[in-house]
Motif scaffolding. Sequence first.
Motif, PDB file in Angstrom:
ATOM      1  N   LEU A 197      23.341 -16.093  15.980  1.00 28.41           N
ATOM      2  CA  LEU A 197      22.305 -16.398  16.974  1.00 28.41           C
ATOM      3  C   LEU A 197      20.994 -16.765  16.292  1.00 28.41           C
ATOM      4  N   MET A 198      20.718 -16.164  15.139  1.00 30.51           N
ATOM      5  CA  MET A 198      19.511 -16.521  14.403  1.00 30.51           C
ATOM      6  C   MET A 198      19.609 -17.947  13.845  1.00 30.51           C
ATOM      7  N   VAL A 199      20.815 -18.372  13.476  1.00 34.02           N
ATOM      8  CA  VAL A 199      21.004 -19.760  13.029  1.00 34.02           C
ATOM      9  C   VAL A 199      20.600 -20.724  14.151  1.00 34.02           C
ATOM     10  N   ALA A 200      21.111 -20.453  15.362  1.00 39.44           N
ATOM     11  CA  ALA A 200      20.757 -21.312  16.503  1.00 39.44           C
ATOM     12  C   ALA A 200      19.264 -21.239  16.795  1.00 39.44           C
ATOM     13  N   VAL A 208      28.414 -23.175  28.866  1.00 41.09           N
ATOM     14  CA  VAL A 208      29.255 -22.509  29.867  1.00 41.09           C
ATOM     15  C   VAL A 208      30.411 -23.399  30.301  1.00 41.09           C
ATOM     16  N   ILE A 209      30.310 -24.704  30.089  1.00 38.77           N
ATOM     17  CA  ILE A 209      31.422 -25.608  30.427  1.00 38.77           C
ATOM     18  C   ILE A 209      32.082 -26.132  29.150  1.00 38.77           C
ATOM     19  N   ALA A 210      31.935 -25.371  28.057  1.00 36.34           N
ATOM     20  CA  ALA A 210      32.637 -25.628  26.797  1.00 36.34           C
ATOM     21  C   ALA A 210      32.238 -26.946  26.142  1.00 36.34           C
ATOM     22  N   VAL A 211      30.973 -27.339  26.278  1.00 36.29           N
ATOM     23  CA  VAL A 211      30.458 -28.466  25.515  1.00 36.29           C
ATOM     24  C   VAL A 211      30.056 -27.940  24.138  1.00 36.29           C
ATOM     25  N   ASN A 212      30.534 -28.589  23.096  1.00 41.61           N
ATOM     26  CA  ASN A 212      30.375 -28.079  21.736  1.00 41.61           C
ATOM     27  C   ASN A 212      28.989 -28.402  21.189  1.00 41.61           C
ATOM     28  N   ASP A 213      27.947 -27.860  21.843  1.00 40.29           N
ATOM     29  CA  ASP A 213      26.583 -28.076  21.382  1.00 40.29           C
ATOM     30  C   ASP A 213      26.243 -27.058  20.301  1.00 40.29           C
ATOM     31  N   LEU A 214      24.957 -26.950  19.973  1.00 40.96           N
ATOM     32  CA  LEU A 214      24.540 -26.043  18.904  1.00 40.96           C
ATOM     33  C   LEU A 214      24.876 -24.597  19.234  1.00 40.96           C
ATOM     34  N   LEU A 215      24.532 -24.145  20.424  1.00 38.57           N
ATOM     35  CA  LEU A 215      24.801 -22.752  20.783  1.00 38.57           C
ATOM     36  C   LEU A 215      26.292 -22.473  20.835  1.00 38.57           C
ATOM     37  N   PHE A 216      27.060 -23.374  21.446  1.00 39.01           N
ATOM     38  CA  PHE A 216      28.505 -23.157  21.550  1.00 39.01           C
ATOM     39  C   PHE A 216      29.159 -23.145  20.171  1.00 39.01           C
ATOM     40  N   SER A 217      28.652 -23.944  19.238  1.00 37.86           N
ATOM     41  CA  SER A 217      29.199 -23.952  17.877  1.00 37.86           C
ATOM     42  C   SER A 217      28.988 -22.608  17.191  1.00 37.86           C
ATOM     43  N   THR A 218      27.806 -22.042  17.354  1.00 39.76           N
ATOM     44  CA  THR A 218      27.562 -20.723  16.759  1.00 39.76           C
ATOM     45  C   THR A 218      28.381 -19.642  17.463  1.00 39.76           C
ATOM     46  N   GLN A 219      28.603 -19.804  18.765  1.00 41.67           N
ATOM     47  CA  GLN A 219      29.416 -18.827  19.484  1.00 41.67           C
ATOM     48  C   GLN A 219      30.857 -18.846  18.995  1.00 41.67           C
ATOM     49  N   LEU A 220      31.381 -20.035  18.740  1.00 43.40           N
ATOM     50  CA  LEU A 220      32.748 -20.123  18.222  1.00 43.40           C
ATOM     51  C   LEU A 220      32.873 -19.391  16.888  1.00 43.40           C
ATOM     52  N   ILE A 221      31.838 -19.478  16.068  1.00 41.04           N
ATOM     53  CA  ILE A 221      31.890 -18.818  14.759  1.00 41.04           C
ATOM     54  C   ILE A 221      31.823 -17.308  14.913  1.00 41.04           C
ATOM     55  N   TYR A 222      30.879 -16.802  15.709  1.00 39.54           N
ATOM     56  CA  TYR A 222      30.764 -15.345  15.774  1.00 39.54           C
ATOM     57  C   TYR A 222      31.864 -14.696  16.619  1.00 39.54           C
ATOM     58  N   HIS A 223      32.557 -15.490  17.455  1.00 39.67           N
ATOM     59  CA  HIS A 223      33.744 -14.939  18.115  1.00 39.67           C
ATOM     60  C   HIS A 223      34.867 -14.705  17.096  1.00 39.67           C
ATOM     61  N   ARG A 224      34.810 -15.454  16.019  1.00 35.42           N
ATOM     62  CA  ARG A 224      35.819 -15.310  14.959  1.00 35.42           C
ATOM     63  C   ARG A 224      35.414 -14.294  13.909  1.00 35.42           C
ATOM     64  N   THR A 229      23.619 -24.599   7.389  1.00 36.37           N
ATOM     65  CA  THR A 229      23.951 -26.027   7.221  1.00 36.37           C
ATOM     66  C   THR A 229      25.456 -26.251   7.186  1.00 36.37           C
ATOM     67  N   SER A 230      26.210 -25.377   7.822  1.00 33.17           N
ATOM     68  CA  SER A 230      27.655 -25.568   7.864  1.00 33.17           C
ATOM     69  C   SER A 230      28.002 -26.784   8.727  1.00 33.17           C
ATOM     70  N   ASP A 231      29.179 -27.344   8.498  1.00 32.61           N
ATOM     71  CA  ASP A 231      29.574 -28.575   9.196  1.00 32.61           C
ATOM     72  C   ASP A 231      29.628 -28.377  10.712  1.00 32.61           C
ATOM     73  N   SER A 232      30.191 -27.268  11.170  1.00 31.23           N
ATOM     74  CA  SER A 232      30.324 -27.049  12.617  1.00 31.23           C
ATOM     75  C   SER A 232      28.955 -26.897  13.277  1.00 31.23           C
ATOM     76  N   VAL A 233      28.038 -26.207  12.623  1.00 29.06           N
ATOM     77  CA  VAL A 233      26.694 -26.042  13.179  1.00 29.06           C
ATOM     78  C   VAL A 233      25.960 -27.371  13.222  1.00 29.06           C
ATOM     79  N   LEU A 234      26.079 -28.181  12.170  1.00 31.88           N
ATOM     80  CA  LEU A 234      25.397 -29.482  12.149  1.00 31.88           C
ATOM     81  C   LEU A 234      25.991 -30.429  13.184  1.00 31.88           C
ATOM     82  N   ARG A 235      27.299 -30.356  13.411  1.00 32.21           N
ATOM     83  CA  ARG A 235      27.900 -31.186  14.468  1.00 32.21           C
ATOM     84  C   ARG A 235      27.375 -30.759  15.840  1.00 32.21           C
ATOM     85  N   GLY A 236      27.263 -29.447  16.046  1.00 30.42           N
ATOM     86  CA  GLY A 236      26.695 -28.974  17.302  1.00 30.42           C
ATOM     87  C   GLY A 236      25.243 -29.384  17.465  1.00 30.42           C
TER      88      GLY A 236
END
Length: 285
Positions: A252-255, A228-244, A66-73
């Motif tokens: 990936l389980m969150v998504a 793949v075109i950097a739209v900040n959807d649910l999957l892309f939001s989780t990818q940004l987190i695990y890249h960090r 329920t983090s803010d970035s995941v909920l925005r995605g």
Amino acid sequence: MSSDTLAKLPAAPEIPGPADALTIVPRRRLGQWTAAVAVLVLLGLAVNSVLRNQAFQWNVVADYFTSDSVLRGLWLTLWLTAVVMALGFALGALLAGFRLSANPVLRAVSWGYVWLFRSIPILVQLLLWFNIGALYPQILGVKTVNLLSPVAVAVIGLTLHEAAYAAEVVRGGILSVDRGQIEAAQALGLSRWRRRRRIVLPQAMRSIVPPAGNMLIGALKGTSIVSVIAVNDLLFSTQLIYHRTYQVIPLLMVATLWYTIVTSVLGVGQYYVEKHYARGTESAR
């Protein structure tokens, strides 16, 4: 008749009573029960391995669920799904009308659209729209380089893709209505608009809703491709987190859990919509 003659007659057969009725023993299906037990055992082992496997890091899943970035995605994913389905079915209904038209030009245009957009993979379509500036640097004097944002590209690409499938779903639903129903409405003097709204559409919806529900769930999951075109959807939001954080599996389980929850809710909604339009039919009972 004498008593001796009566004694020689065969006795009447006895009618069996309820106590003498044969007991029906159900057939023993040993193979089916053995298979069912084996499936349950395997399912239990699989669930146990998932819950007890430390690599899933369920505590990390709980922290980011329920983090803010995941909920925005998640919100962008839901918004994108709703917009794409609304626009896709609006365009699909128009194309279905063209396909059922008596005008050969409209029929050809509709058929060509469905053929083209069902033939090109959605990822290729998105990449083409994302690079539209390389194909057409200017359109009507307007520079197309960086004209469309990634979200706009996602809406356009997904809408055109879904419209091709929606057109066939709507056309199939309309064709499923018995021709006699339309002729009866014409005999009653109903206008074309009233025939479509009161006769054709309610009956066509019984055939439209099931595939439309599948399309909705498919569109929800299909929005993940816009990452793949950097739209900040649910999957892309989780990818940004695990890249960090390098916590790939738990993110990936969150998504996965969010997609499962939303698709389950949509599935329940589809069930009740189908039940509504199936009133009066055998399936409704």
